[in-house]
Scaffold this motif. Structure first.
Motif, PDB file in Angstrom:
ATOM      1  N   VAL A  51      26.246  39.440  40.203  1.00 36.42           N
ATOM      2  CA  VAL A  51      26.580  40.259  39.039  1.00 36.42           C
ATOM      3  C   VAL A  51      27.695  39.596  38.230  1.00 36.42           C
ATOM      4  CG1 VAL A  51      27.551  42.484  38.307  1.00 36.42           C
ATOM      5  CG2 VAL A  51      25.764  42.409  40.050  1.00 36.42           C
ATOM      6  N   ALA A  52      28.677  39.046  38.911  1.00 33.71           N
ATOM      7  CA  ALA A  52      29.796  38.393  38.219  1.00 33.71           C
ATOM      8  C   ALA A  52      29.323  37.169  37.432  1.00 33.71           C
ATOM      9  CB  ALA A  52      30.878  37.995  39.225  1.00 33.71           C
ATOM     10  N   THR A  53      28.431  36.383  38.022  1.00 31.87           N
ATOM     11  CA  THR A  53      27.937  35.214  37.280  1.00 31.87           C
ATOM     12  C   THR A  53      27.097  35.635  36.083  1.00 31.87           C
ATOM     13  OG1 THR A  53      26.026  34.974  38.757  1.00 31.87           O
ATOM     14  CG2 THR A  53      27.990  33.656  39.271  1.00 31.87           C
ATOM     15  N   SER A  54      26.377  36.739  36.194  1.00 37.77           N
ATOM     16  CA  SER A  54      25.614  37.235  35.040  1.00 37.77           C
ATOM     17  C   SER A  54      26.554  37.715  33.938  1.00 37.77           C
ATOM     18  CB  SER A  54      24.673  38.358  35.449  1.00 37.77           C
ATOM     19  OG  SER A  54      23.628  37.849  36.241  1.00 37.77           O
ATOM     20  N   LEU A  55      27.626  38.413  34.310  1.00 40.92           N
ATOM     21  CA  LEU A  55      28.600  38.871  33.316  1.00 40.92           C
ATOM     22  C   LEU A  55      29.319  37.689  32.671  1.00 40.92           C
ATOM     23  CD1 LEU A  55      30.124  41.978  35.137  1.00 40.92           C
ATOM     24  CD2 LEU A  55      28.554  41.959  33.187  1.00 40.92           C
ATOM     25  N   LEU A  56      29.677  36.703  33.480  1.00 40.06           N
ATOM     26  CA  LEU A  56      30.296  35.489  32.943  1.00 40.06           C
ATOM     27  C   LEU A  56      29.329  34.789  31.989  1.00 40.06           C
ATOM     28  CD1 LEU A  56      32.568  33.302  32.991  1.00 40.06           C
ATOM     29  CD2 LEU A  56      31.282  32.239  34.844  1.00 40.06           C
ATOM     30  N   GLY A  57      28.068  34.756  32.374  1.00 42.84           N
ATOM     31  CA  GLY A  57      27.056  34.147  31.514  1.00 42.84           C
ATOM     32  C   GLY A  57      26.908  34.871  30.194  1.00 42.84           C
ATOM     33  N   ALA A  58      26.914  36.208  30.230  1.00 37.32           N
ATOM     34  CA  ALA A  58      26.811  36.979  28.993  1.00 37.32           C
ATOM     35  C   ALA A  58      28.009  36.708  28.082  1.00 37.32           C
ATOM     36  CB  ALA A  58      26.706  38.462  29.310  1.00 37.32           C
ATOM     37  N   TRP A  59      29.193  36.638  28.669  1.00 41.41           N
ATOM     38  CA  TRP A  59      30.396  36.352  27.884  1.00 41.41           C
ATOM     39  C   TRP A  59      30.332  34.952  27.284  1.00 41.41           C
ATOM     40  CZ3 TRP A  59      34.409  32.798  28.911  1.00 41.41           C
ATOM     41  CH2 TRP A  59      35.499  32.894  28.046  1.00 41.41           C
ATOM     42  N   LEU A  60      29.928  33.972  28.096  1.00 41.57           N
ATOM     43  CA  LEU A  60      29.828  32.592  27.602  1.00 41.57           C
ATOM     44  C   LEU A  60      28.775  32.461  26.509  1.00 41.57           C
ATOM     45  CD1 LEU A  60      30.154  30.255  30.701  1.00 41.57           C
ATOM     46  CD2 LEU A  60      31.484  30.165  28.608  1.00 41.57           C
ATOM     47  N   ILE A  61      27.658  33.149  26.670  1.00 38.70           N
ATOM     48  CA  ILE A  61      26.606  33.096  25.648  1.00 38.70           C
ATOM     49  C   ILE A  61      27.146  33.642  24.333  1.00 38.70           C
ATOM     50  CG2 ILE A  61      24.404  34.074  24.927  1.00 38.70           C
ATOM     51  CD1 ILE A  61      23.677  34.223  27.871  1.00 38.70           C
ATOM     52  N   ARG A  62      27.826  34.753  24.419  1.00 43.43           N
ATOM     53  CA  ARG A  62      28.359  35.364  23.197  1.00 43.43           C
ATOM     54  C   ARG A  62      29.362  34.439  22.526  1.00 43.43           C
ATOM     55  NH1 ARG A  62      30.678  41.450  22.438  1.00 43.43           N
ATOM     56  NH2 ARG A  62      31.030  41.228  20.218  1.00 43.43           N
ATOM     57  N   ARG A  63      30.265  33.865  23.307  1.00 44.91           N
ATOM     58  CA  ARG A  63      31.298  32.999  22.750  1.00 44.91           C
ATOM     59  C   ARG A  63      30.708  31.710  22.188  1.00 44.91           C
ATOM     60  NH1 ARG A  63      35.595  30.092  26.398  1.00 44.91           N
ATOM     61  NH2 ARG A  63      34.515  28.252  25.713  1.00 44.91           N
ATOM     62  N   GLY A  96      21.922  30.171  28.258  1.00 47.35           N
ATOM     63  CA  GLY A  96      22.249  31.588  28.402  1.00 47.35           C
ATOM     64  C   GLY A  96      21.157  32.354  29.121  1.00 47.35           C
ATOM     65  N   SER A  97      19.927  32.025  28.827  1.00 48.75           N
ATOM     66  CA  SER A  97      18.815  32.674  29.529  1.00 48.75           C
ATOM     67  C   SER A  97      18.860  32.367  31.019  1.00 48.75           C
ATOM     68  CB  SER A  97      17.478  32.212  28.949  1.00 48.75           C
ATOM     69  OG  SER A  97      17.394  32.550  27.594  1.00 48.75           O
ATOM     70  N   LEU A  98      19.192  31.141  31.346  1.00 47.80           N
ATOM     71  CA  LEU A  98      19.300  30.780  32.763  1.00 47.80           C
ATOM     72  C   LEU A  98      20.487  31.498  33.420  1.00 47.80           C
ATOM     73  CD1 LEU A  98      18.545  26.954  32.620  1.00 47.80           C
ATOM     74  CD2 LEU A  98      17.140  28.727  33.681  1.00 47.80           C
ATOM     75  N   LEU A  99      21.579  31.675  32.685  1.00 43.08           N
ATOM     76  CA  LEU A  99      22.730  32.377  33.253  1.00 43.08           C
ATOM     77  C   LEU A  99      22.447  33.857  33.485  1.00 43.08           C
ATOM     78  CD1 LEU A  99      25.684  30.798  31.275  1.00 43.08           C
ATOM     79  CD2 LEU A  99      25.440  30.850  33.746  1.00 43.08           C
ATOM     80  N   LEU A 100      21.649  34.461  32.639  1.00 46.24           N
ATOM     81  CA  LEU A 100      21.343  35.884  32.801  1.00 46.24           C
ATOM     82  C   LEU A 100      20.351  36.136  33.923  1.00 46.24           C
ATOM     83  CD1 LEU A 100      21.220  37.073  29.102  1.00 46.24           C
ATOM     84  CD2 LEU A 100      23.021  37.447  30.782  1.00 46.24           C
ATOM     85  N   ALA A 101      19.541  35.144  34.243  1.00 50.75           N
ATOM     86  CA  ALA A 101      18.584  35.287  35.343  1.00 50.75           C
ATOM     87  C   ALA A 101      19.352  35.295  36.662  1.00 50.75           C
ATOM     88  CB  ALA A 101      17.579  34.147  35.320  1.00 50.75           C
ATOM     89  N   PRO A 102      18.967  36.173  37.595  1.00 52.25           N
ATOM     90  CA  PRO A 102      19.680  36.205  38.871  1.00 52.25           C
ATOM     91  C   PRO A 102      19.381  34.968  39.715  1.00 52.25           C
ATOM     92  CG  PRO A 102      17.838  37.725  38.912  1.00 52.25           C
ATOM     93  CD  PRO A 102      17.923  37.172  37.519  1.00 52.25           C
ATOM     94  N   GLY A 103      20.408  34.415  40.278  1.00 52.38           N
ATOM     95  CA  GLY A 103      20.250  33.248  41.144  1.00 52.38           C
ATOM     96  C   GLY A 103      21.348  32.243  40.897  1.00 52.38           C
ATOM     97  N   PHE A 104      21.682  31.513  41.939  1.00 56.76           N
ATOM     98  CA  PHE A 104      22.791  30.564  41.836  1.00 56.76           C
ATOM     99  C   PHE A 104      22.356  29.231  41.232  1.00 56.76           C
ATOM    100  CE2 PHE A 104      24.110  33.375  45.396  1.00 56.76           C
ATOM    101  CZ  PHE A 104      25.203  33.942  44.778  1.00 56.76           C
ATOM    102  N   VAL A 105      21.146  28.792  41.522  1.00 54.71           N
ATOM    103  CA  VAL A 105      20.665  27.518  40.985  1.00 54.71           C
ATOM    104  C   VAL A 105      20.509  27.626  39.469  1.00 54.71           C
ATOM    105  CG1 VAL A 105      18.771  25.847  41.027  1.00 54.71           C
ATOM    106  CG2 VAL A 105      19.507  26.930  43.145  1.00 54.71           C
ATOM    107  N   SER A 106      19.913  28.712  38.990  1.00 52.64           N
ATOM    108  CA  SER A 106      19.776  28.891  37.540  1.00 52.64           C
ATOM    109  C   SER A 106      21.138  29.058  36.878  1.00 52.64           C
ATOM    110  CB  SER A 106      18.870  30.090  37.227  1.00 52.64           C
ATOM    111  OG  SER A 106      19.427  31.274  37.744  1.00 52.64           O
ATOM    112  N   ASP A 107      22.106  29.653  37.583  1.00 50.33           N
ATOM    113  CA  ASP A 107      23.451  29.788  37.024  1.00 50.33           C
ATOM    114  C   ASP A 107      24.113  28.426  36.840  1.00 50.33           C
ATOM    115  OD1 ASP A 107      23.235  32.501  36.874  1.00 50.33           O
ATOM    116  OD2 ASP A 107      24.358  32.906  38.715  1.00 50.33           O
ATOM    117  N   VAL A 108      23.944  27.552  37.809  1.00 49.10           N
ATOM    118  CA  VAL A 108      24.533  26.211  37.698  1.00 49.10           C
ATOM    119  C   VAL A 108      23.888  25.451  36.537  1.00 49.10           C
ATOM    120  CG1 VAL A 108      24.746  23.971  38.856  1.00 49.10           C
ATOM    121  CG2 VAL A 108      25.239  26.068  40.104  1.00 49.10           C
ATOM    122  N   LEU A 109      22.548  25.514  36.456  1.00 52.65           N
ATOM    123  CA  LEU A 109      21.862  24.844  35.351  1.00 52.65           C
ATOM    124  C   LEU A 109      22.276  25.442  34.013  1.00 52.65           C
ATOM    125  CD1 LEU A 109      18.266  24.505  36.855  1.00 52.65           C
ATOM    126  CD2 LEU A 109      19.976  22.709  36.573  1.00 52.65           C
ATOM    127  N   GLY A 110      22.375  26.762  33.942  1.00 53.18           N
ATOM    128  CA  GLY A 110      22.787  27.431  32.716  1.00 53.18           C
ATOM    129  C   GLY A 110      24.199  27.052  32.304  1.00 53.18           C
TER     130      GLY A 110
END
Length: 178
Positions: A51-63, A96-110
């Motif tokens: 959940v934290a990585t998704s929230l961080l991803g949403a913030w980063l996408i917006r910024r 940003g799409s990869l960051l919003l998707a749940p998972g650690f590998v997609s978060d790293v790629l995002g």
């Protein structure tokens, strides 16, 4: 100069198969990694981390998306072609799409796609892919064919070749409207 008739189709099939394999393998890798992290730190901490990585991803996408949009507007206002800004927008959108998707590998790629200091690498890779596709499309294009004209029996990739014995002159006028 021309490629074999089956070459573009073979490449398209190869890319389609690669994309299909990636879409099937990535979720499996994500599940394996999430389960491994869950076994290492526990179920609730893993869930909260996702959940934290998704929230961080949403913030980063917006910024970063807002920065890319402002840069695009600035380029358009200044009258220059916004190719870099458009590429940045595409890379931020995919990351940003990869960051919003749940998972650690997609978060790293995002993260690699969204962060400003790693984005130029992704942008240059995107430019290389687009360039290759444009070149491949251009090689397939042979142009219009004109038939029945004397001396135009030989065709080139640029179109029909004019006979060297033709003395036809076409007069014209250049009008420069300022």
């Amino acid at each position: 100069m021309t490629s074999a008739p089956g070459a573009p189709r073979a490449r398209k099939v190869r890319l389609t198969r690669l994309a299909l394999v990636a879409l099937m393998v990535l979720p499996i890798i994500e599940i394996v990694v999430v389960v491994a992290v869950g076994q290492a730190i526990g179920g609730w901490p893993t869930f909260l981390l996702l959940v934290a990585t998704s929230l961080l991803g949403a913030w980063l996408i917006r910024r970063e998306g807002a920065k890319a949009w402002r840069a695009l507007e600035q380029a358009v206002r200044s009258g220059r072609m916004p190719a870099r800004e458009i590429a940045d927008g595409v890379v931020v959108l995919v990351g940003g799409s990869l960051l919003l998707a749940p998972g650690f590998v997609s978060d790293v790629l995002g993260l690699l796609l969204v962060l400003p200091f790693t984005r130029p690498v992704a942008r240059s890779m995107l430019a290389a892919v687009i360039s290759r596709r444009m070149i491949a499309q251009t090689e397939r294009f042979t142009g219009p064919t004109v038939t029945g004209q004397p001396g135009w029996d030989q065709q080139t990739p640029q179109g029909p070749r004019r006979s060297s014995s033709s003395d036809e002159v076409v007069e014209g006028e250049i009008i420069d409207e300022d």
